[in-house]
Structure formats: structure tokens, C-alpha cells
Design an enzyme around this catalytic site. Structure first.
Site, short mmCIF file in Angstrom:
data_model
loop_
_atom_site.label_atom_id
_atom_site.label_comp_id
_atom_site.label_asym_id
_atom_site.label_seq_id
_atom_site.Cartn_x
_atom_site.Cartn_y
_atom_site.Cartn_z
N LYS A 36 0.31 -4.61 -0.63
CA LYS A 36 1.09 -5.72 -0.08
C LYS A 36 0.59 -6.14 1.31
CE LYS A 36 4.98 -3.76 2.39
NZ LYS A 36 6.05 -4.30 3.15
N LYS B 265 4.40 5.57 3.06
CA LYS B 265 4.16 5.50 4.50
C LYS B 265 3.80 6.87 5.09
CE LYS B 265 6.34 1.23 5.83
NZ LYS B 265 7.18 0.49 6.75
N LYS C 5 2.20 -5.81 8.20
CA LYS C 5 1.93 -5.90 9.64
C LYS C 5 0.94 -4.84 10.09
CE LYS C 5 6.74 -6.78 10.66
NZ LYS C 5 7.44 -5.75 9.91
N1 AQP Z 1 4.00 -8.68 1.62
C1 AQP Z 1 5.29 -9.03 1.56
N2 AQP Z 1 5.71 -9.94 0.64
C2 AQP Z 1 7.01 -10.32 0.59
N3 AQP Z 1 7.97 -9.85 1.43
C3 AQP Z 1 7.57 -8.97 2.37
N4 AQP Z 1 8.25 -8.33 3.35
C4 AQP Z 1 7.41 -7.53 4.04
N5 AQP Z 1 6.17 -7.63 3.53
C5 AQP Z 1 6.24 -8.52 2.49
C6 AQP Z 1 9.68 -8.50 3.60
O1 AQP Z 1 9.84 -8.81 4.98
C7 AQP Z 1 11.06 -8.22 5.43
C8 AQP Z 1 10.82 -7.42 6.67
O2 AQP Z 1 9.98 -6.32 6.40
P1 AQP Z 1 9.94 -5.17 7.49
O3 AQP Z 1 9.34 -5.65 8.72
O4 AQP Z 1 11.26 -4.57 7.68
O5 AQP Z 1 9.12 -4.02 6.88
P2 AQP Z 1 8.03 -3.89 5.84
O6 AQP Z 1 8.52 -4.28 4.49
O7 AQP Z 1 7.54 -2.48 5.96
O8 AQP Z 1 6.96 -4.96 6.34
P3 AQP Z 1 5.51 -4.75 6.78
O9 AQP Z 1 5.02 -6.06 7.22
O10 AQP Z 1 4.74 -4.07 5.71
O11 AQP Z 1 5.61 -3.83 8.05
P4 AQP Z 1 4.95 -2.47 8.38
O12 AQP Z 1 3.46 -2.68 8.23
O13 AQP Z 1 5.34 -2.17 9.80
O14 AQP Z 1 5.46 -1.46 7.41
C9 AQP Z 1 11.62 -7.39 4.28
O15 AQP Z 1 12.62 -8.15 3.62
C10 AQP Z 1 10.44 -7.20 3.40
O16 AQP Z 1 10.81 -7.04 2.04
#
Ligand code: AQP
Length: 338
Positions: free
Chosen positions: A201, A117, A204
Site C-alpha cells: 500500500k 509493522k 507515509k
Molecule cells: N494507501 C492507502 N489507500 C487508502 N487509504 C489509505 N489510508 C492510509 N493509506 C492508505 C487511510 O488513511 C487514513 C489514515 O491512515 P494513518 O495515517 O492513520 O495510518 P496508516 O494507515 O498506517 O497510513 P500510512 O500512510 O501507511 O502511515 P504509516 O506509514 O505511518 O504507517 C486511514 O483511514 C487509512 O485507512
């Protein structure tokens, strides 16, 4: 799980950093829905984690309500599970400070999500982004949670939470005060990948809208994104070994399997030898069937933020009754005057 004797309890959270997507649903929320029937559950909107990267204050509140609405639309019952936002329970931050003094710099230096990140310019990343896994350990352990349903990307952070719990217990001679929280990762959908790049992956914050299926997407948007999803020119293999080195094909088969409740092998038995021209419409139909109703309910719930706010307030009050007790005990153990 060492000698911890407390009750089984579940904690997990999602950041209000953008729209909820299929990865969040399959990797996390769908597991939450199942666990609320068997465990004492705390499902959090982790707004303090979200601000480790810049969030527009005008949007953050709506994004918080969006996560709450997504939880409810997917089937979480706030009378069963406590649904709360992190910033409403100060005990998370209080425990995080004490854990900052337990965790070692070397442990945090190994966290790959920070490296991903922060990118090349880590000097400009927030201090919060660096210590994020320590706050996450506090989120979990302030409830003495024994189980944490998460996607695969959170595995390393869970290991850190276990290390912090172990070191705290040993150093303060508070044997088994904190449990060693178990990650619940396995299962289909633990790692859903971008529709534009099968090696990244689904996220968001992906700059391409086409890469991500949002829970709020309507049937047309879902079908369009799947039609345009990146693939290779080969037909689908008949065996799972044939998916190796085909990240996009592997991702689409994995999504079909996760939503249909079948194994990858069973999906390939049905579609092996077919091209994407046949598989993509079948996948689009399945995603629309499973996700579009959640999206419709999500939009209905988002229209009443007052109701969502009252759910958060109720959840935070329930959460504080546990979390405040933990922090009071920890202060005593550490030697603060209480
Ligand atoms: N692509 C994914 N596949 C499976 N699980 C996922 N999670 C996130 N992306 C995937 C799971 O969703 C939960 C919440 O995630 P988060 O919002 O705390 O943060 P993150 O993992 O950083 O998710 P994002 O969507 O990628 O957000 P941004 O873009 O803001 O960093 C967790 O249980 C995560 O494992």
C-alpha cells in the site's frame, strides 16, 4: 446497529507520521469532506498513535500542523467539523486503559497490521504499537461515533472496536451504552498502492519517495513520479477481468477512476488497448488537476502555524465536552468512586 439510540456521529483520524499522500486523501480525507455536511464530525490528528513508532520530537509538531493544513486544504471546514489532536483530549487515554481490560490478548494477537509493522523483530516493537487498536477503539467510542470513514487497511481494527463495544455493553449490563461503529470503507480509492510495487500500500513511511504521491508535491513532481511508476509491458485491457494479476496496472486504473469519478470499467472502455505511454500522461494530467491545487493551499496554510494551532485548540475544547462526559459515565458504570 443494535439498539443504540444516540445521534449519528463521525470520528476518524490520521497519524502525523509523515507527509499526507494520495492514499490518505482518497481512502479517508475525501470522505471526511463529504460527511461534514451531513453528520456531527470529529476529525483527529492522532499524535498518540504516531509515537507508537519513533517520531523525532523536532518534527512531530510540524507534522501535526501538516495534517491540519491538509484537512483544511482538502475542504474540511473547522466551523462545521471539530478538528483536534488526540493528545489534547485525555479522555482518549483514560478510556483506552479501561478498554485494555475489556479486550482479550487473543484478539490483539490476530491484528495483521501489528505483524506487518513490527516485522520479524517483534520483541523490539513498542507496547504501544501492540495495543494501538485498543486506543483506536477508545478514540472512536469516547465520542460514541456511529460511523468511521477509513481506508481498507483499517477494517480489522474497526472490527476490534465493535467487539470491544459489544463486550463492554454485555459485561457491564449497560445495554447499548456504546454503539457498534460502522466502518465506511467502500468506494474508489479505498486501497491505493505504491507506485513502485502494486502489491504494497502507498504509505507515509515508504523509504522510496518515488512510491508515494504527496499532497504537497507540485505538478512537476507528480508528473515525474507517474512517468516513472512501475508497470508491465502489456497494453491496458478493455475489460476489468484483464487487470487480474496486473497489480500495477490495476492500481493506476483505480487511481484514474477514483479521481475522475468513473468506474474502472469506464476507464478501460476509454483506454483499453492503449499502452502506458498514452495512459500515464492522461493520468498525470488528472492527478495534477485534482491534487496540485490542494498542495498549493496546503503550503499557504502551513505558513501560518498560529492559525492552525487555534483551530486545534477550538476543536479540542469541543471534543472534550463530549469525551469527558463519556468517561465520567463509564467510570460510574465500571464502579469507580466518582
Ligand atoms: N494507501 C492507502 N489507500 C487508502 N487509504 C489509505 N489510508 C492510509 N493509506 C492508505 C487511510 O488513511 C487514513 C489514515 O491512515 P494513518 O495515517 O492513520 O495510518 P496508516 O494507515 O498506517 O497510513 P500510512 O500512510 O501507511 O502511515 P504509516 O506509514 O505511518 O504507517 C486511514 O483511514 C487509512 O485507512
Amino acid at each position: 446497529m443494535t439498539g443504540y439510540k444516540g445521534p449519528n456521529r463521525v470520528f476518524s483520524g490520521i497519524q502525523p507520521s509523515g507527509g499526507m499522500h494520495l492514499g490518505n486523501y482518497l481512502g479517508a480525507i475525501r470522505k471526511f469532506v463529504d460527511m461534514q455536511h451531513t453528520h456531527d464530525c470529529y476529525f483527529c490528528v492522532v499524535d498518540m498513535h504516531a509515537i507508537t513508532a519513533w517520531q523525532d520530537p523536532k518534527k512531530l509538531r510540524d507534522q501535526t500542523f501538516h495534517i491540519v493544513a491538509s484537512y483544511l486544504a482538502a475542504g474540511i471546514d473547522p466551523r462545521k467539523a471539530a478538528v483536534l489532536h488526540q493528545s489534547a483530549v485525555p479522555a482518549h487515554a483514560e478510556l483506552a486503559w479501561i478498554f485494555n481490560c475489556v479486550a482479550r490478548l487473543g484478539w490483539l494477537d490476530r491484528m495483521t497490521q501489528f505483524k506487518d509493522k513490527a516485522g520479524k523483530d517483534k520483541e523490539r516493537a513498542s507496547v504501544g504499537l501492540y495495543t494501538y487498536p485498543v486506543l483506536m477503539a477508545a478514540d472512536i467510542l469516547v465520542y460514541k461515533a456511529t460511523h468511521v470513514p477509513v481506508g481498507e487497511d483499517q477494517k480489522q481494527h474497526l472490527e476490534l472496536a465493535r467487539d470491544i463495544a459489544g463486550k463492554f455493553n454485555r459485561e457491564f449490563e449497560a445495554a447499548d451504552y456504546f454503539p457498534s461503529p460502522e466502518p465506511l470503507i467502500k468506494g474508489p480509492g479505498a486501497r491505493v498502492m505504491s507506485l513502485r510495487d502494486g502489491t504494497a500500500k502507498m504509505s507515509k513511511s515508504d523509504p522510496s519517495e518515488q512510491a508515494t504521491i504527496y499532497l504537497s508535491d507540485d505538478a512537476d513532481a507528480i508528473a515525474r513520479k507517474i512517468k516513472k511508476a512501475k508497470t508491465d509491458p502489456e497494453p491496458l485491457p478493455s475489460e476489468t477481468a484483464g487487470l487480474e494479476n496486473r497489480p500495477e496496472a490495476s492500481n493506476l486504473v483505480g487511481i484514474y477512476a477514483a479521481l475522475s469519478g468513473k468506474t474502472d470499467a469506464a476507464v478501460l472502455k476509454e483506454f483499453g488497448g492503449e499502452g502506458f505511454g498514452k495512459f500515464k500522461p492522461a493520468l498525470a494530467g488528472l492527478v495534477v488537476e485534482k491534487i496540485a491545487p490542494i498542495g498549493a493551499e496546503l503550503r499557504r496554510l502551513e505558513a501560518d502555524p498560529g492559525h492552525l494551532r487555534s483551530i486545534l485548540m477550538d476543536g479540542a475544547a469541543r471534543a472534550r465536552s463530549i469525551a469527558d462526559k463519556t468517561v465520567a459515565e463509564v467510570k460510574e458504570i465500571v464502579g469507580f468512586v466518582v
